[in-house]
Design an enzyme around this catalytic site. Structure first.
Site, PDB file in Angstrom:
ATOM      1  N   GLY B  34      -9.449  -1.672  35.445  1.00  0.00           N
ATOM      2  CA  GLY B  34     -10.645  -2.277  34.879  1.00  0.00           C
ATOM      3  C   GLY B  34     -10.457  -3.778  35.065  1.00  0.00           C
ATOM      4  O   GLY B  34      -9.315  -4.250  35.129  1.00  0.00           O
ATOM      5  N   ARG B 227     -17.021 -14.776  48.421  1.00  0.00           N
ATOM      6  CA  ARG B 227     -18.061 -14.211  49.260  1.00  0.00           C
ATOM      7  C   ARG B 227     -17.413 -13.342  50.334  1.00  0.00           C
ATOM      8  O   ARG B 227     -16.495 -13.793  51.027  1.00  0.00           O
ATOM      9  CB  ARG B 227     -18.839 -15.348  49.929  1.00  0.00           C
ATOM     10  CG  ARG B 227     -20.180 -14.936  50.519  1.00  0.00           C
ATOM     11  CD  ARG B 227     -21.020 -16.163  50.843  1.00  0.00           C
ATOM     12  NE  ARG B 227     -20.507 -16.842  52.018  1.00  0.00           N
ATOM     13  CZ  ARG B 227     -20.868 -16.537  53.284  1.00  0.00           C
ATOM     14  NH1 ARG B 227     -21.743 -15.608  53.516  1.00  0.00           N
ATOM     15  NH2 ARG B 227     -20.357 -17.190  54.298  1.00  0.00           N
ATOM     16  N   ASP B 266     -10.751  -9.353  40.897  1.00  0.00           N
ATOM     17  CA  ASP B 266      -9.794  -9.514  39.790  1.00  0.00           C
ATOM     18  C   ASP B 266      -8.513 -10.169  40.295  1.00  0.00           C
ATOM     19  O   ASP B 266      -7.891 -10.962  39.593  1.00  0.00           O
ATOM     20  CB  ASP B 266      -9.484  -8.152  39.157  1.00  0.00           C
ATOM     21  CG  ASP B 266     -10.749  -7.399  38.798  1.00  0.00           C
ATOM     22  OD1 ASP B 266     -11.719  -8.047  38.355  1.00  0.00           O
ATOM     23  OD2 ASP B 266     -10.790  -6.172  38.990  1.00  0.00           O
TER      24      ASP B 266
END
Lengths: 325, 325, 325, 325, 325, 325
Positions: B34, B227, B266
């Site tokens: 997560g 990006r 992350d």
């Protein structure tokens, strides 16, 4: 709804895991597949009522083959049970400059030794509107060539559309014998994929010309041809064209991925038949067929486990493939 | 040493092996992950004192989630146990033109149904200097949005630095609701990653402009944006920029590999927070963050199991990757 | 038929499956390998009478190493059994920008602690015409350096051809110590692969010049050098050259695949020795050696499980790798 | 809360899958374990603050060993990093009349070559109330025997309770050397498991007598002994007794299952220490310890992954094991 | 041919491989199952026209559940697609004294949240002669209890035979609520398996008495009860009885094996329904049902993949199980 | 040293993993085996010079069969390469009351279609002192029966000892045809295992009587018979006897384990031949043979991967099987 019947051999495929060679493996992944079964699976995935007909031994390995088709929604009620064995093919994935390897062990299979009385085409074709088979089926035995002929004749009597994927296999028959065997059947065909002669075309245009020629010669409604070629950057590409109504339609090209090499042509047939059943324009038909074929290269095993949504998104949407979340 | 607390959901991830599709699998690889847990793992890998806070059911699957974090050195002592279930997400890897697929089954999880009384932020933040959460957390329920607000307020009271990775998830909230929810929290943030509006930027410059605008609008110290784009050779590239102190810093670009698509953002946050904790120059900070993100694409699972040495070598050393022996 | 004896260490290799990192694995794939064993396997695959000599512990893991060689047709009758342990190396595959990792645990192995009396070279070389070893073997211990010297002397007394793959390993010896150790042996060598100094050459021409220089300096019949380099498209390429009879022959270049990084150099040696045994022209010899090396990159594990047919097809045929069926 | 420190070696265990023999395997399952690490894991599972101390190499395999302990909640902050290697043991499961096999490759490990200066016992024992080690640790090297002595002395100075599981290993030391080594340490011990002499007792009574004798001779608070024996139906049984306060307590017997043979004794120690920490009556203590040991036989790997609930249910509840649903 | 419709929940089952515990696993084997689906599979295996009705989400995991049933020949055309999730249950095999564990995550599944309008029983039962459901289905929600009632009423209107396997699940409803819920349905039942009260009977005779009582009280044609018990040698045994026509028939007892604990009761129902459909004598019916149940214990997963031949051979032939060759 | 030549078929065996049924599997474990190959492997394991002769196709699956034998030290230089296919057998392990299943697909294999000219027995037997074959080989084809006859005659001319394991296979030949085929060969045999008639003997004594009778009737030196039977506790037991020199010797009985059912008889033959080669007393010979057979039940696959030490320990030592450490 249209009902499509396909007829041919389904084999047990045994492959080493990952990139292992045959001599390194101590486990084989199992899958089932064969040109006509693969087409039936594609169609069932797209929601078409698809049936596959073959002959398989009574034992549990034969049953597992039946189950692999039922699982994906193919009607297997026309499969005849009997005979001694299911054909086997050993498949080793290639990598880089190392070619994939296929070792066939398919002689003496239940279907290769099937007899005419095994199949009652009148009953099998009850309610069906399309018949699909490939050139492999009549190559398996002289009796099977006769059985295919009988099937084709019955299909035409019932006004069904006949689709034949020529699919020439050098390891089964010489080119000459193959031509002699298949030409008799082409008389009953409406559509074919690929050509009798296993020529390597250098350009799409040569391909298209040959396809148009074949359409004329055999009085076919449509002829589709696909071509894999390596471009200057070393990438493998897939192109295809469809000769129909006197014109030739070139599909959108794809660079193909390296997960799986088997079943790309069958994926194309599945897409094309779906498009024709649903009255797509020829250009859209060949685009859909190529997108379906391209997706097959991404899926392990013989069967093209893609949904209609995925195929149409690739054919007519963009080419992005981000995670949606 | 600085102590970083991250707060959010950790889910059980279930994925078919290799390139198999969901409908082909008879085994699922398990992992836990997560957004915020992933950041905590990155930081722990780099030697930072990192804690992850969530709510998980008492049962063994909940325990396995805790263990997956402890194994990598994350402090799990603040995890509340209770509620009925751990969220699940099914993940199918893509290949070639076949997109990856995510099926979420995360509603009614222990964390989604957590109540304000479950978390004592004063105690949780004891000794901590940074707080990290993502826009996913307040999107899970109205109560969680309130809990995040309470956490942010407490953090600011304690002079902690607040980092929010906006991480918009269309499947959780509409864009409007998301903006309304998160804008209230941005008031407390020092740094954010990504932007409220899920715009696809065509160039790095557009990206940078939007980042600077956001920094200004919300009075943020820094705004980072990454990006992913496909270049003319079909390669997937990763670029990123960091708006800080009125300037924009563009990081070193990377072509990303195809082992894993989850957790790249992350990984970026983990690298950036590490750099900021250690007072790196903005240029070096964004370079480190991008190198960390790039390495994440090479590692199966959600967690970025790389060492600080590996990240700095890629960020500031050469790009070779021979075997050393 | 010629008989080739190779001498060195064979280790147990332990690798996480797929792309997992060491810290993620809970299973290790096992393989056995080492420079000289790998060459013996290549030669046995090509039909040469090849023997591998080493020292291995009596226990079952030692036996499994012997079996891995017998399985591929290598004569293991000269392997001495005794000592305490088999060397181990942990190997983690790289991916994208993540480098492969090797952790050696090879000190105190049975071969590293072997004594001169363990090997009776007169008997070992009975009926043999070639001797192959690598610079790794004398790097393992001072005693092994002496043993190699004794082996070289015996080989020359028996008019055998001596082939040494320098194979410098920084983790075993400093460059200086290595040079001092190996130079004594070069006096007995006919052919070498690679150079004493571990220089990175920027061009094939620099490489060739250095190879010719070495041939002259040490009075060698032939010197082969390979070079891996990344081209402007980011592809990894393999080139190689062979200095022989005062000329330099450049082999056909290959882009190498990413299945396996270990054993490419040994694959080259296997191909080259085969070519020299069979009196190939120098140009064809280096072409065959490079094709063999290129194929090694496609095969998991240390051993080059390819047939002579496959190597010659790649070296002298086209580069296609379609499925034949 | 009490804090227990255990000290010893943790090894990498490599085992063929299922019932395969070493010479059949091409994969090894990995696990980590060692007598003292196993005890620390048991205690952490029961909610005790447990720390394990050892020396492990810096590399990733050493890290994986650390992670395996952190995952289960053991405090690893006292583990010293350095040295060259982690000990390895190869483990082949037995089946029927085929014995399990262990091949040790543990010499020259980081812990076996540790030096006195590596461990600062004063600091390590800070806040701890119990010290556990086994007779294996001082058997690894003379220096380790000294280190254990130092640890014992420090522990006693700090009024800690010392528990020693004698755990005699014939492959490490002769019986005489072992006695000489361990007797010096027993002077500092409060509790021991098993006896110096590796006698096979025919009855529980003989066992108990010897235990009481040892308690008297070495001035111990308690002596526990377990005994595995085959009954007339061929079932393997586990019995155990605990000599304490001049009495002997016999635990409830169990028939043990065949999933795993390693770690049963350590499971007993974990249960016993837990019981003693929590002031269980001697009878209940030995019952709990035997139930914990019995459950260990059902769990693959070295670590006893059971909860306190499961152990107490087996020790003091019924023996049913239906699915609850 | 008779057509049997079964109705209930099918869940995704996730289990660690071999004997691993939840906290050790990093892969889960997947299977699908549920009481009524299991019965449909058994019947399809025996050649009966069997349909399973439920509600499943549209996504691929829902599809995989459908496929698992189609694969084994169950008619899935009545399955309604929609809702959010498929119920999940985590299953850990037991071993020795270690109990199996089930963690349910089934609330909020598509079927648990189904509405009355989802099922058109008149259409579903078209052509069907038997209806089977278990007490689990009405326990899932009040709405489902209503749906079951509607189904029962429709079935009786159509003169179908109704079979209800009471299958009480403590984790779903209290005993009282369960009785209240199910008693309303019993009025429509012809046959039931097990009893409302979850009593442990000590002898087969007590069991039989209770069964006869229930038959009388609810006006049932037949009541079957099975009993698992551990004999004095520690072996697990399976007995069963069938109260029918005022008499009680005791089946042949079996010692059950330990491959799988789930689905034994459903296997019994499958066998019993087959026997009743085919007008077996009550004694033969209970013998067949017990043999089917016994074989289920030998087969991993929820589904009883046995053939009619295998069941009848065990029920009425000998108990040998040599390889025939 | 004695050299033993064995002659027969080696097949590829394909088995589902663990306890899965054929219809559940999506992977097959591969092994190679056959009665005579198994005996050769046993003997090679015991240090005997053992060669196996058969005919195998040229392709890689044929090569993998050769490699499986070379790996274990069997001389494969006499194996003829050619023909179309290797025989396959599908093997499903049994469990509890579920019988193991074998599906043979062995017709048309290279060996079944071998011709007399394929084998030059004079050369094959050069240096050999024993010949072993089983009744399966002459059952494969009339031509193979002739080839066996020729082999037997050549063996006797060379004063070799001939050992025939009757090994009757109902699926290959009727009992009558089998008797007619094999009786011609018995004239040349010195030792046989099992009897022509596939009688189930109730007691060891009946067995022994029949064995003595056969010895007399066919003028054999020795006749060995094994018997598997289930005792009153449900355990499977293995007994065996050896009629030699007019006396009958009963071996030590064993309870056999359930890891593997294939190859037990071949394991017996391997042990017996080893004992006879080494002039063991008849009693010791049958004890050794039974111990070898018993250990085979513990080892997956066809081959008996045990060492001589392990067999003698079980035959003449105790039955303990603790871990030695």
């Amino acid at each position: 709804m249209d009902r499509v019947v396909t007829f041919g051999e389904i084999m047990l495929r045994l492959s080493p895991e990952n990139n292992l060679r045959f001599v390194q493996a101590d486990k084989f992944e199992t899958a089932f597949g064969g040109a006509e079964a693969n087409v039936a699976v594609s169609l069932a995935n797209y929601g078409v009522d698809a049936a596959f007909v073959t002959k398989l031994p009574q034992h549990e390995i034969g049953q597992a083959a039946v189950n692999s088709l039922r699982r994906l929604g193919v009607d297997t009620s026309g499969i005849v049970r009997g005979g001694d064995r299911i054909g086997v093919y050993y498949y080793e994935k290639g990598a880089g400059q190392r070619s994939p390897k296929v070792i066939y062990d398919r002689t003496h299979s239940s279907i290769a030794e099937a007899r005419r009385g095994d199949f009652d085409w009148d009953e099998i074709f009850d309610g069906a509107s399309w018949f699909h088979f490939s050139g492999i089926t009549p190559s398996l035995s002289a009796e099977l060539a006769d059985i295919c002929l009988e099937a084709c004749k019955t299909a035409k009597k019932k006004n069904m559309t006949v689709f034949c994927d020529l699919n020439y296999r050098r390891k089964l028959l010489s080119g000459e014998k193959f031509s002699a065997t298949v030409e008799k059947l082409l008389e009953y065909a409406d559509y074919i994929k690929d050509l009798l002669v296993d020529t390597r075309f250098d350009t799409d245009e040569q391909c298209a010309e040959a396809a148009s020629g074949a359409a004329k010669r055999y009085g076919l409604k449509g002829v589709a041809v696909t071509r894999r070629f390596v471009d200057t950057n070393g990438e493998k590409n897939l192109s295809g064209m469809f000769a129909y109504g006197g014109k030739t339609y070139f599909g959108k090209k794809f660079t193909v991925c390296d997960v799986e090499r088997v079943g790309g042509g069958d994926g194309f047939c599945g897409g094309l038949i779906y498009a024709l059943l649903n009255k797509f324009e020829p250009q859209k038909a060949v685009d859909l067929a190529l997108a379906a074929s391209c997706l097959k290269y991404t899926i392990p095993g013989d069967f093209n486990s893609v949904s209609l949504d995925e195929v149409t998104a690739l054919a007519f949407g963009g080419e992005e493939c981000e995670i949606e979340r």
